[in-house]
Design a protein around this motif. Structure first.
Motif, PDB file in Angstrom:
ATOM      1  N   ARG A  37     -38.979   4.893   4.666  1.00 46.85           N
ATOM      2  CA  ARG A  37     -39.476   3.525   4.525  1.00 46.85           C
ATOM      3  C   ARG A  37     -40.231   3.189   5.796  1.00 46.85           C
ATOM      4  O   ARG A  37     -39.661   2.969   6.856  1.00 46.85           O
ATOM      5  N   ASP A  38     -41.535   3.158   5.714  1.00 51.22           N
ATOM      6  CA  ASP A  38     -42.366   3.091   6.916  1.00 51.22           C
ATOM      7  C   ASP A  38     -42.754   1.664   7.272  1.00 51.22           C
ATOM      8  O   ASP A  38     -42.927   0.815   6.413  1.00 51.22           O
ATOM      9  N   GLN A  39     -42.846   1.431   8.540  1.00 50.12           N
ATOM     10  CA  GLN A  39     -43.436   0.213   9.073  1.00 50.12           C
ATOM     11  C   GLN A  39     -44.592   0.690   9.950  1.00 50.12           C
ATOM     12  O   GLN A  39     -44.381   1.102  11.086  1.00 50.12           O
ATOM     13  N   PRO A  40     -45.806   0.701   9.422  1.00 54.75           N
ATOM     14  CA  PRO A  40     -46.953   1.291  10.126  1.00 54.75           C
ATOM     15  C   PRO A  40     -47.093   0.757  11.538  1.00 54.75           C
ATOM     16  O   PRO A  40     -46.955  -0.441  11.805  1.00 54.75           O
ATOM     17  N   GLY A  41     -47.364   1.682  12.454  1.00 54.70           N
ATOM     18  CA  GLY A  41     -47.639   1.298  13.821  1.00 54.70           C
ATOM     19  C   GLY A  41     -46.415   1.117  14.688  1.00 54.70           C
ATOM     20  O   GLY A  41     -46.544   0.884  15.883  1.00 54.70           O
ATOM     21  N   ASP A  42     -45.241   1.213  14.106  1.00 53.82           N
ATOM     22  CA  ASP A  42     -44.017   1.031  14.862  1.00 53.82           C
ATOM     23  C   ASP A  42     -43.512   2.384  15.338  1.00 53.82           C
ATOM     24  O   ASP A  42     -43.104   3.225  14.542  1.00 53.82           O
ATOM     25  N   VAL A  43     -43.531   2.595  16.653  1.00 48.95           N
ATOM     26  CA  VAL A  43     -43.125   3.880  17.231  1.00 48.95           C
ATOM     27  C   VAL A  43     -41.680   4.201  16.887  1.00 48.95           C
ATOM     28  O   VAL A  43     -41.340   5.339  16.567  1.00 48.95           O
ATOM     29  N   ALA A  44     -40.821   3.201  16.946  1.00 48.17           N
ATOM     30  CA  ALA A  44     -39.410   3.425  16.643  1.00 48.17           C
ATOM     31  C   ALA A  44     -39.230   3.857  15.192  1.00 48.17           C
ATOM     32  O   ALA A  44     -38.438   4.753  14.887  1.00 48.17           O
ATOM     33  N   GLN A  45     -39.954   3.211  14.270  1.00 50.85           N
ATOM     34  CA  GLN A  45     -39.846   3.585  12.860  1.00 50.85           C
ATOM     35  C   GLN A  45     -40.335   5.013  12.634  1.00 50.85           C
ATOM     36  O   GLN A  45     -39.728   5.781  11.892  1.00 50.85           O
ATOM     37  N   LEU A 376     -32.496  14.158  17.437  1.00 51.80           N
ATOM     38  CA  LEU A 376     -31.716  12.941  17.597  1.00 51.80           C
ATOM     39  C   LEU A 376     -31.834  12.396  19.020  1.00 51.80           C
ATOM     40  O   LEU A 376     -32.011  11.193  19.233  1.00 51.80           O
ATOM     41  N   THR A 377     -31.722  13.295  19.988  1.00 56.32           N
ATOM     42  CA  THR A 377     -31.842  12.887  21.384  1.00 56.32           C
ATOM     43  C   THR A 377     -33.236  12.330  21.659  1.00 56.32           C
ATOM     44  O   THR A 377     -33.394  11.312  22.343  1.00 56.32           O
ATOM     45  N   ALA A 378     -34.251  12.989  21.110  1.00 53.50           N
ATOM     46  CA  ALA A 378     -35.628  12.530  21.293  1.00 53.50           C
ATOM     47  C   ALA A 378     -35.855  11.185  20.615  1.00 53.50           C
ATOM     48  O   ALA A 378     -36.582  10.330  21.129  1.00 53.50           O
ATOM     49  N   ALA A 379     -35.229  10.987  19.447  1.00 52.69           N
ATOM     50  CA  ALA A 379     -35.392   9.724  18.733  1.00 52.69           C
ATOM     51  C   ALA A 379     -34.833   8.566  19.553  1.00 52.69           C
ATOM     52  O   ALA A 379     -35.458   7.506  19.666  1.00 52.69           O
ATOM     53  N   LEU A 380     -33.657   8.752  20.164  1.00 50.01           N
ATOM     54  CA  LEU A 380     -33.091   7.693  20.988  1.00 50.01           C
ATOM     55  C   LEU A 380     -33.985   7.421  22.193  1.00 50.01           C
ATOM     56  O   LEU A 380     -34.230   6.259  22.550  1.00 50.01           O
ATOM     57  N   ASP A 381     -34.477   8.475  22.822  1.00 50.46           N
ATOM     58  CA  ASP A 381     -35.370   8.311  23.963  1.00 50.46           C
ATOM     59  C   ASP A 381     -36.618   7.526  23.557  1.00 50.46           C
ATOM     60  O   ASP A 381     -37.045   6.600  24.257  1.00 50.46           O
ATOM     61  N   THR A 382     -37.193   7.865  22.413  1.00 47.20           N
ATOM     62  CA  THR A 382     -38.399   7.183  21.940  1.00 47.20           C
ATOM     63  C   THR A 382     -38.139   5.712  21.686  1.00 47.20           C
ATOM     64  O   THR A 382     -38.921   4.837  22.077  1.00 47.20           O
ATOM     65  N   VAL A 383     -37.018   5.423  21.034  1.00 46.51           N
ATOM     66  CA  VAL A 383     -36.680   4.042  20.705  1.00 46.51           C
ATOM     67  C   VAL A 383     -36.430   3.223  21.976  1.00 46.51           C
ATOM     68  O   VAL A 383     -36.866   2.072  22.089  1.00 46.51           O
ATOM     69  N   LEU A 384     -35.741   3.801  22.942  1.00 44.48           N
ATOM     70  CA  LEU A 384     -35.460   3.070  24.190  1.00 44.48           C
ATOM     71  C   LEU A 384     -36.707   2.859  25.021  1.00 44.48           C
ATOM     72  O   LEU A 384     -36.822   1.868  25.746  1.00 44.48           O
TER      73      LEU A 384
END
Length: 388
Positions: A37-45, A376-384
């Motif tokens: 489920r995408d939210q365009p332009g959102d790095v975290a998504q 998973l580790t990269a996803a948390l880093d990206t979101v933070l």
């Protein structure tokens, strides 16, 4: 136990801890068509989408909390492979080893009240409990249990690889300790580092001895209720279902890549107890970490002790383990303080920056592959690190 260098505290590594880390294979072809489920332009998504489009995880959910308390939620993939239902926003999951941070916070509050001495031997609080196969509570301190430098063996070795046989079995805390005490110490106390779930079971028993109250009640009364963590709870004895909306969790039936995925959402969490029993949500975990690091739970001297880390052999540069709290360098600079948890098909990474931003990411399968850990580790880093 020996830890995977990329994620030194991941429970799925080194056979002994497999009791709490139920590793999963990549998704079968039947699940490869999951659409995020995408939210365009959102790095975290996009980071969350990447977790499911690679075929490793059926679904994922996350929440980001800004310093001012504003939160945003994210989901990707599906919450149930059979019904194809959506991942519930801010759904409940078993947080596994992130429970250790709650347990450590309770111990440190007791230390701040003068009821526990961090450098006192475990024997002072649990007389004659740590005895057997060379293990000796007179030589192990409370601090060493908190930071995994005690040398305590892992109780998981006795039941590793038997998840489906013991999935619904209840374990008494003393039974877990006794299973560990059939093994020799991994090293002399204070002379090494090895992740020990058993050490945190002992801490839970110590809290109960000192306070005269169950560890679950102490965590609830000292942390969950005061912070208003409405979706966080300590499952009662024998409680196997997750209360409320939650994504399903999956484990490979064979324990190998390509194995059939089985829904293991329903299980008895007592094998983790003070090391891994709690259920929570991404939003609640963010609130907890923000409050903890913001000084709302511990006195300044105790928070300083909690953040005093030791190095871990094989860990990435700059990574350290404190008293139930990990320190991880971020790609955008600065540090994240938090923990991870892996159990019964839920893999969670939670952290907070020193600037007050916090985030939690959960995937609904537990990877057997190193790439899954890295994602998973990269996803948390990206979101933070992502900007608003």
């Amino acid at each position: 136990m020996s830890q995977h260098p990329a994620v030194p505290f991941r429970l799925a590594r080194a056979g002994a801890a497999a009791v709490l880390a139920l590793a999963l294979a990549p998704l079968s072809p039947a699940t490869a068509d999951v659409a995020p489920r995408d939210q365009p332009g959102d790095v975290a998504q996009r980071a969350l989408n990447d977790l499911v489009t690679g075929g490793e995880f059926p679904g994922a959910l996350a929440a980001v909390r800004e310093r001012d308390g504003r939160s945003r939620d994210y989901t990707a993939g599906v919450g149930d492979l059979a019904s194809r239902a959506k991942v519930p926003v801010n759904g409940k999951v078993r947080i596994a080893s992130i429970t250790k941070t709650f347990t450590a916070a309770v111990v440190l509050r007791l230390a701040g009240e003068g009821k526990v001495e961090l450098d006192a031997p475990v024997e002072k609080y649990l007389p004659n409990v740590v005895r057997g196969s060379g293990n000796d509570g007179r030589l192990i301190t409370v601090r060493q249990l908190l930071q995994h430098t005690s040398g305590m063996p892992e109780h998981g070795k006795a039941i590793a690889g038997t998840f489906f046989e013991s999935q619904h079995r209840y374990f008494e805390p003393r039974e877990l300790v006794d299973l560990a005490l059939t093994q020799k110490p991994l090293f002399a106390a204070g002379k090494g580092w090895s992740y020990s779930n058993t050490g945190y079971v002992l801490l839970g028993l110590m809290v109960q001895k000192v306070t005269g109250r169950p560890i679950g009640v102490e965590i609830t009364d000292r942390i969950i209720t005061p912070l208003g963590l409405r979706d966080t709870y300590w499952p009662s004895a024998g409680e196997q279902k997750i209360r409320g909306a939650h994504p399903s969790a999956y484990k490979s039936k064979t324990g190998k890549p390509g194995g059939e995925l089985v829904d293991v959402s329903e299980m008895d969490p007592s094998r983790g107890w003070a090391a891994g029993q709690l259920v929570s949500t991404p939003r609640d975990l963010n609130r907890f970490l923000s409050a903890l690091l913001g000084g709302k739970l511990l006195k300044p001297a105790m928070l300083e002790q909690m953040k005093r880390t030791v190095s871990v052999p094989g860990a990435p540069q700059g990574w350290g383990y404190g008293l139930g709290l990990t320190k991880t360098p971020l790609s955008c600079g600065g540090l994240a303080w938090g923990h991870t948890g892996d159990v019964g098909g839920y893999s969670t990474r939670s952290g907070a920056t020193e600037g007050g931003r916090s985030a939690t990411v959960t995937a609904t399968a537990e990877s057997l592959m190193a790439d899954g850990d890295k994602q998973l580790t990269a996803a948390l880093d990206t979101v933070l690190c992502a900007e608003k």
